[in-house]
Design a protein around this motif. Structure first.
Motif, mmCIF file in Angstrom:
data_model
loop_
_atom_site.group_PDB
_atom_site.id
_atom_site.type_symbol
_atom_site.label_atom_id
_atom_site.label_comp_id
_atom_site.label_asym_id
_atom_site.label_seq_id
_atom_site.Cartn_x
_atom_site.Cartn_y
_atom_site.Cartn_z
ATOM 1 N N VAL A 192 4.349 0.775 10.757
ATOM 2 C CA VAL A 192 5.359 1.397 9.922
ATOM 3 C C VAL A 192 4.699 1.823 8.609
ATOM 4 C CG1 VAL A 192 6.043 -0.750 8.813
ATOM 5 C CG2 VAL A 192 7.688 1.119 8.964
ATOM 6 N N LEU A 193 5.304 2.813 7.951
ATOM 7 C CA LEU A 193 4.833 3.258 6.646
ATOM 8 C C LEU A 193 5.400 2.364 5.559
ATOM 9 C CD1 LEU A 193 5.090 7.143 6.917
ATOM 10 C CD2 LEU A 193 3.028 5.748 6.984
ATOM 11 N N THR A 220 14.806 2.262 -4.732
ATOM 12 C CA THR A 220 13.480 1.890 -4.198
ATOM 13 C C THR A 220 12.587 1.335 -5.286
ATOM 14 O OG1 THR A 220 13.695 3.652 -2.554
ATOM 15 C CG2 THR A 220 11.485 2.744 -2.924
ATOM 16 N N GLU A 253 12.209 1.587 1.582
ATOM 17 C CA GLU A 253 13.533 2.192 1.703
ATOM 18 C C GLU A 253 14.481 1.285 2.494
ATOM 19 O OE1 GLU A 253 12.831 5.966 3.438
ATOM 20 O OE2 GLU A 253 11.978 6.871 1.614
ATOM 21 N N SER A 254 13.972 0.711 3.576
ATOM 22 C CA SER A 254 14.823 -0.173 4.389
ATOM 23 C C SER A 254 15.254 -1.400 3.595
ATOM 24 C CB SER A 254 14.072 -0.596 5.652
ATOM 25 O OG SER A 254 14.836 -1.511 6.387
ATOM 26 N N TRP A 255 14.355 -1.963 2.823
ATOM 27 C CA TRP A 255 14.694 -3.148 2.039
ATOM 28 C C TRP A 255 15.636 -2.809 0.901
ATOM 29 C CZ3 TRP A 255 14.481 -8.094 2.793
ATOM 30 C CH2 TRP A 255 14.633 -8.975 1.711
ATOM 31 N N GLU A 294 17.955 -0.460 1.035
ATOM 32 C CA GLU A 294 19.278 -0.272 1.636
ATOM 33 C C GLU A 294 19.950 -1.620 1.866
ATOM 34 O OE1 GLU A 294 18.791 2.022 5.131
ATOM 35 O OE2 GLU A 294 18.244 3.885 4.066
ATOM 36 N N LYS A 324 0.562 8.443 5.146
ATOM 37 C CA LYS A 324 1.187 8.955 6.355
ATOM 38 C C LYS A 324 0.178 8.959 7.478
ATOM 39 C CE LYS A 324 3.853 12.848 8.131
ATOM 40 N NZ LYS A 324 4.407 14.189 7.825
ATOM 41 N N GLN A 376 6.443 3.250 2.658
ATOM 42 C CA GLN A 376 7.611 3.866 2.034
ATOM 43 C C GLN A 376 8.877 3.530 2.826
ATOM 44 O OE1 GLN A 376 7.594 5.293 -0.857
ATOM 45 N NE2 GLN A 376 9.788 5.754 -0.821
ATOM 46 N N LYS A 377 8.751 3.531 4.144
ATOM 47 C CA LYS A 377 9.926 3.209 4.964
ATOM 48 C C LYS A 377 10.315 1.745 4.799
ATOM 49 C CE LYS A 377 9.370 6.780 8.491
ATOM 50 N NZ LYS A 377 9.243 7.053 9.932
ATOM 51 N N VAL A 378 9.332 0.873 4.639
ATOM 52 C CA VAL A 378 9.651 -0.543 4.436
ATOM 53 C C VAL A 378 10.409 -0.715 3.129
ATOM 54 C CG1 VAL A 378 8.654 -2.820 4.061
ATOM 55 C CG2 VAL A 378 7.711 -1.314 5.801
#
Length: 736
Positions: free
Chosen positions: A620-621, A637, A627-629, A631, A603, A623-625
């Motif tokens: 970008v983090l 995840t 999560e986005s992938w 979705e 973070k 973890q967000k990458v």
């Protein structure tokens, strides 16, 4: 890149490399390395030197000043010779051994007791309880802690068994000194010996007596007291020796007198008993034998002379009878006869006139014939005289021989008579020798007794005080300059030793060449830390290093696809964990046609998150990458296809920088091996050894196989310059 780390040679020499012949075994001193080592450890040496100086100052301030008074004493050779004239024993030569013996006498406890009694030092409370400085107090405190431990470790002395029965107790011998107690007099004497310094001045016969005390006047008094006590000690010792020698000599004289009298009486009694008369110091028979021997030698010499004269005359007579012309008759009885001398002159005169006439007129001349007849008559007369001389010499020789034989017969008769008394004469000589020996020893001891009695009243010592002690005007200790210099030198030497040890120990990574030579990996350069921000080379060095990292990334990019670059620190502890990835991403995005994505595994702090309208790379983090992938793919995840996601990121972005956690904190060997197209290793400057880097890369083989370059981060430029060779490329890069 995967070769093992070579063992680092701990030396300040380097191989003599020949460009054509290869390496040589010869070594030469690397002066540059030594100079850099001294430059690196200079601060440490100065710190320890300053510490030593401070300790010396504290010791000076915590010490009580002492004053030293000196008195010089001369071992007077002239007085020693004068004393030797009246001494029963010869004086010792003033050799080195003799002078050292005098020094030990001054240092002795006996002389210390004399000084204590002379100055009443055992009653001086200030002398017995001197002031104690802070330094001595510290030493005393340390001793109070160590002495009990030393006594505990010291084995107990053996205990002797005491006899239990009464008989043994009564017969037990009391031990000398069993009830000794330490008195003030003993303490004062010990203090004197501890503060006394006695030395010889060069090779001379001068002895210097120094005494140190906290009170200057008392130091001078004690030094003078030692001079007086030493002089008194010599006088007392001389008188004591003389008194003891006198007593011993008197005892010996009584014994020798009795023995000498007995020996002389034995000689006289033996002579009277054996009728041995002595004339002129010899016995009668010996006197007669000596006189006859002397006469016999004279008679033998006369007989030999007469025999030689007889042989000479007989030889002349024989030659005359053979027709040889003989006109000289030897002397008989020491005188030449008048008739013989006249005949010789007439014969010579006639022969001279005859030769002249013959030379002038010939042998037939009447006068020549007349002279020839006269010469014949004269020759016959001379021959008669020669016969008479021969007969006289024979008579004289016979007389000498008869006298010699008579003396020889008398001597043999006397010698035969003395042989009968040979044993008596030998015994008499033995008794006389014993008597003379006792008499001579008695005379020698009597002379020594007289000299010894003279010495007892001879108040001269073989020393002379040539420089009495004076009251010192300044303190002799502590020696401030010497202590300051010693503290400075000792501290500096300790710093040198510690610095040398630091140089000999393995060093952490501080140079780019260390990673290349000892680890076998490339290094883009140094990234200065915040401590070097005031350095003029901070900004250009930082920009040049980031530029090299960007060039390494661009060199590994394969068009038209993008490049996934993992940037990971070797270990935690960097000043700014997010600064390098951010700066590298910003540099790569300077070309407007490029899209750069910066992915952080951890973070981000608020100050590291760019604003919504900020230009540059996208941040970008991780973890967000994920999560986005997930979705988009409609999966969890944990079930994300990382290879598909990596392909998507390469297609969408020119460069994707993934800022990973430190390799030493990773749970698995390669936690994100899917993302490695190229890797950059961030090595903390001056914190890890080369072996640590090697071990970390061996534990992460995927990261190591994709390693593009490394960077030394948080470097201190001022310190880094001391590790870099002067004139090298590294130094030029830093100072450019």
């Amino acid at each position: 890149m995967t070769r093992p780390v070579q063992e680092r040679r701990i030396t300040w020499t380097k191989d003599n490399v020949h460009p054509l012949g290869g390496y040589r075994d010869e070594l030469r001193v690397d002066v540059g390395s030594m100079v850099r080592a001294m430059r690196r450890q200079f601060r440490l040496v100065m710190i320890f030197a300053a510490i030593g100086l401070v300790i010396a100052v504290l010791m000076i301030l915590g010490s009580v000043p002492r004053y030293t008074a000196a008195e010089t004493v001369l071992l007077d050779e002239q007085r020693a010779d004068l004393l030797n004239e009246v001494s029963p024993l010869p004086n010792a030569v003033r050799s080195d051994t003799a002078v050292q013996s005098e020094i030990e006498i001054i240092r002795s406890r006996a002389l210390a007791y004399q000084v204590v009694d002379l100055l009443n030092l055992d009653e001086d409370a200030d002398f017995l309880s001197p002031p104690v400085g802070a330094t001595q107090q510290v030493i005393g405190a340390v001793s109070s802690l160590t002495d009990p431990l030393a006594r505990l470790l010291t084995p107990a002395p053996p205990v002797s068994e005491t006899p239990a029965d009464g008989d043994n107790a009564e017969n037990a011998v009391p031990m000398l000194g069993s009830d000794l107690e330490v008195t003030d007099r003993d303490r004062a004497a010990q203090i004197l010996r501890d503060r006394l310094n006695v030395s010889r001045l060069g090779r001379s016969l001068v002895i210097e007596i120094k005494f140190s005390d906290f009170e200057p006047r008392r130091a001078a008094l004690i030094a003078r007291g030692y001079g007086s006590a030493y002089e008194s000690f010599q006088l007392g010792t001389t008188n004591e020796i003389a008194a003891k020698a006198e007593d011993w000599l008197r005892e010996r004289l009584d014994v020798l007198e009795q023995k000498s009298t007995e020996a002389a009486s034995a000689v006289y009694e033996f002579r009277a008993a054996n009728n041995l008369v002595q004339v002129r110091g010899n016995l009668l028979t010996e006197q007669q034998q000596s006189e006859l021997a002397s006469k016999l030698m004279t008679a033998a010499a006369d007989a030999a002379e007469a025999e030689a004269r007889l042989e000479s005359v007989e030889s002349l007579l024989a030659r005359s009878k053979d027709g040889e012309e003989i006109i000289v008759v030897p002397v008989v009885g020491g005188q030449i006869g008048a008739d013989t001398d006249a005949l010789r002159r007439d014969y010579l005169d006639a022969r001279l006139r005859y030769r002249r006439l013959v030379d002038q007129f010939g042998a037939e001349h009447p006068q020549a014939q007349q002279l020839s007849g006269s010469m014949a008559l004269l020759k016959e007369a001379i021959e008669v005289e020669l016969e008479q001389a021969t007969e006289a010499s024979r008579v004289a020789y016979n007389i000498s021989r008869s006298r010699e034989e008579s003396l020889r017969t008398d001597l043999q008769a006397i010698t035969g008579t003395s042989d009968e008394n040979l044993a008596l004469r030998g015994r008499l000589q033995q008794l006389e020798a014993i008597s003379e020996t006792y008499a001579q020893v008695y005379r020698d001891y009597l002379a020594r007794l007289e000299v010894t009695m003279q010495q007892q009243g001879f108040p001269i010592a073989a020393i002379k005080i040539i420089s009495p002690a004076e009251v010192p005007k300044s303190a002799s200790s502590p020696r401030k300059k010497a202590m300051l210099l010693a503290g400075l030198l000792l501290g500096g030497m300790l710093g040198v030793l510690i610095g040398t040890a630091r140089e000999l120990l393995p060093k952490p990574v501080r140079r780019m060449s260390t990673l290349r030579q000892e680890v076998g990996i490339n290094c883009a350069g140094l990234l200065p830390g915040e401590k070097s921000r005031d350095d003029a080379a901070w900004k250009p060095t930082r920009l040049r290093t980031i530029e090299r990292l960007a060039q390494a990334c661009e060199a590994n990019r394969q068009k038209p696809g993008g490049l996934l670059v993992a940037v990971a620190p070797l270990s935690p502890g960097l000043e700014d964990h997010h600064a390098l990835p951010t700066a590298l991403a910003a540099h790569l995005s300077q070309n407007g046609a490029r899209r750069v994505l910066l992915i952080h595994e951890e973070k981000l702090p608020p100050e590291a998150i760019p604003g919504p309208n900020a230009k540059g790379p996208e941040t970008v983090l991780l973890q967000k990458v994920l999560e986005s992938w997930s979705e988009q793919a409609g999966t969890e995840t944990s079930d994300v296809d990382l290879n598909m996601m990596a392909k998507f990121l390469r297609d969408e972005f020119s460069f994707v920088l993934v800022a990973l956690r430190p390799l030493s904190l990773a749970d698995r060997s390669d936690p994100h091996s899917w993302s490695y197209d190229s890797t950059i290793l961030r090595v903390p400057w001056g914190q890890v050894l080369p072996g640590f880097v090697t071990d970390a890369l061996m534990d992460h083989p995927r990261f190591h196989s994709c390693l593009a370059t490394t960077v030394l981060e948080d470097a201190e430029l001022a310190t880094a310059r001391r590790y870099i060779s002067a004139g090298s490329y590294e130094e030029l890069e830093i100072n450019a």
